[in-house]
Design a protein around this motif. Sequence first.
Motif, short mmCIF file in Angstrom:
data_model
loop_
_atom_site.label_atom_id
_atom_site.label_comp_id
_atom_site.label_asym_id
_atom_site.label_seq_id
_atom_site.Cartn_x
_atom_site.Cartn_y
_atom_site.Cartn_z
N ASP A 17 7.10 34.59 35.78
CA ASP A 17 7.71 33.86 36.89
C ASP A 17 9.11 34.37 37.21
O ASP A 17 9.63 34.13 38.30
CB ASP A 17 7.78 32.36 36.57
N ASP A 18 9.74 35.07 36.26
CA ASP A 18 11.09 35.59 36.46
C ASP A 18 11.11 36.97 37.12
O ASP A 18 12.17 37.50 37.39
CB ASP A 18 11.84 35.67 35.12
N VAL A 19 9.94 37.54 37.37
CA VAL A 19 9.87 38.86 38.00
C VAL A 19 10.16 38.72 39.49
O VAL A 19 9.51 37.95 40.19
CB VAL A 19 8.48 39.50 37.79
N THR A 31 15.15 51.07 48.71
CA THR A 31 15.37 50.82 47.29
C THR A 31 14.72 49.49 46.93
O THR A 31 14.99 48.47 47.55
CB THR A 31 16.88 50.76 46.98
N TYR A 32 13.85 49.54 45.93
CA TYR A 32 13.23 48.33 45.40
C TYR A 32 13.96 47.99 44.11
O TYR A 32 14.01 48.80 43.19
CB TYR A 32 11.75 48.56 45.12
N GLN A 33 14.55 46.80 44.06
CA GLN A 33 15.27 46.37 42.87
C GLN A 33 14.38 45.37 42.12
O GLN A 33 14.09 44.29 42.62
CB GLN A 33 16.60 45.71 43.23
N LEU A 34 13.97 45.78 40.93
CA LEU A 34 13.11 44.95 40.09
C LEU A 34 13.99 44.23 39.08
O LEU A 34 14.73 44.87 38.32
CB LEU A 34 12.10 45.83 39.36
N SER A 35 13.94 42.91 39.08
CA SER A 35 14.69 42.15 38.09
C SER A 35 13.70 41.33 37.27
O SER A 35 12.76 40.74 37.80
CB SER A 35 15.73 41.24 38.76
N VAL A 36 13.93 41.35 35.96
CA VAL A 36 13.07 40.62 35.02
C VAL A 36 13.96 39.80 34.09
O VAL A 36 15.17 39.96 34.07
CB VAL A 36 12.17 41.58 34.20
N ASP A 40 12.64 40.42 28.53
CA ASP A 40 11.54 41.32 28.89
C ASP A 40 12.00 42.74 29.22
O ASP A 40 11.16 43.59 29.52
CB ASP A 40 10.77 40.75 30.09
N MET A 41 13.28 43.00 29.20
CA MET A 41 13.78 44.33 29.58
C MET A 41 13.17 45.43 28.72
O MET A 41 12.78 46.48 29.24
CB MET A 41 15.31 44.38 29.47
N LEU A 73 13.28 53.06 42.80
CA LEU A 73 13.03 51.81 42.06
C LEU A 73 14.12 51.65 41.02
O LEU A 73 14.30 52.49 40.15
CB LEU A 73 11.66 51.86 41.37
N GLU A 74 14.87 50.55 41.14
CA GLU A 74 15.91 50.22 40.17
C GLU A 74 15.43 49.04 39.34
O GLU A 74 14.88 48.08 39.88
CB GLU A 74 17.21 49.83 40.87
N ILE A 75 15.67 49.11 38.05
CA ILE A 75 15.28 48.02 37.15
C ILE A 75 16.56 47.32 36.70
O ILE A 75 17.44 47.94 36.11
CB ILE A 75 14.49 48.53 35.94
N LYS A 76 16.66 46.02 37.03
CA LYS A 76 17.85 45.25 36.72
C LYS A 76 17.49 44.07 35.83
O LYS A 76 16.35 43.65 35.78
CB LYS A 76 18.49 44.72 38.00
N GLU A 77 18.49 43.54 35.20
CA GLU A 77 18.32 42.37 34.33
C GLU A 77 18.40 41.10 35.14
O GLU A 77 19.12 41.00 36.09
CB GLU A 77 19.40 42.37 33.27
#
Length: 77
Positions: A17-19, A31-36, A40-41, A73-77
């Motif tokens: 649910d936090d995705v 730019t797609y910013q993925l936050s989890v 789960d990082m 694609l950026e992966i963020k906290e």
Amino acid sequence: MKELIETIVKPLVDFPDDVQVTVLEEDARITYQLSVNKNDMGKVIGKQGRVAKAIRTVVYAAASTSLQKKTYLEIKE
């Protein structure tokens, strides 16, 4: 593309649910910013970044066939 990223990431994490995927669109790039969730990082990045690299490979391949802009694609906290 947003749905593709969510479909790939949600089964990997403990807190699906936090995705969240945010789209930032500029002139020549998207730019797609993925936050989890913070916990789960490690699962999204994987050992030596292998999971993150695999996710990026799938997203970039899908984007290259459908979009004319450069995709990131950026992966963020």
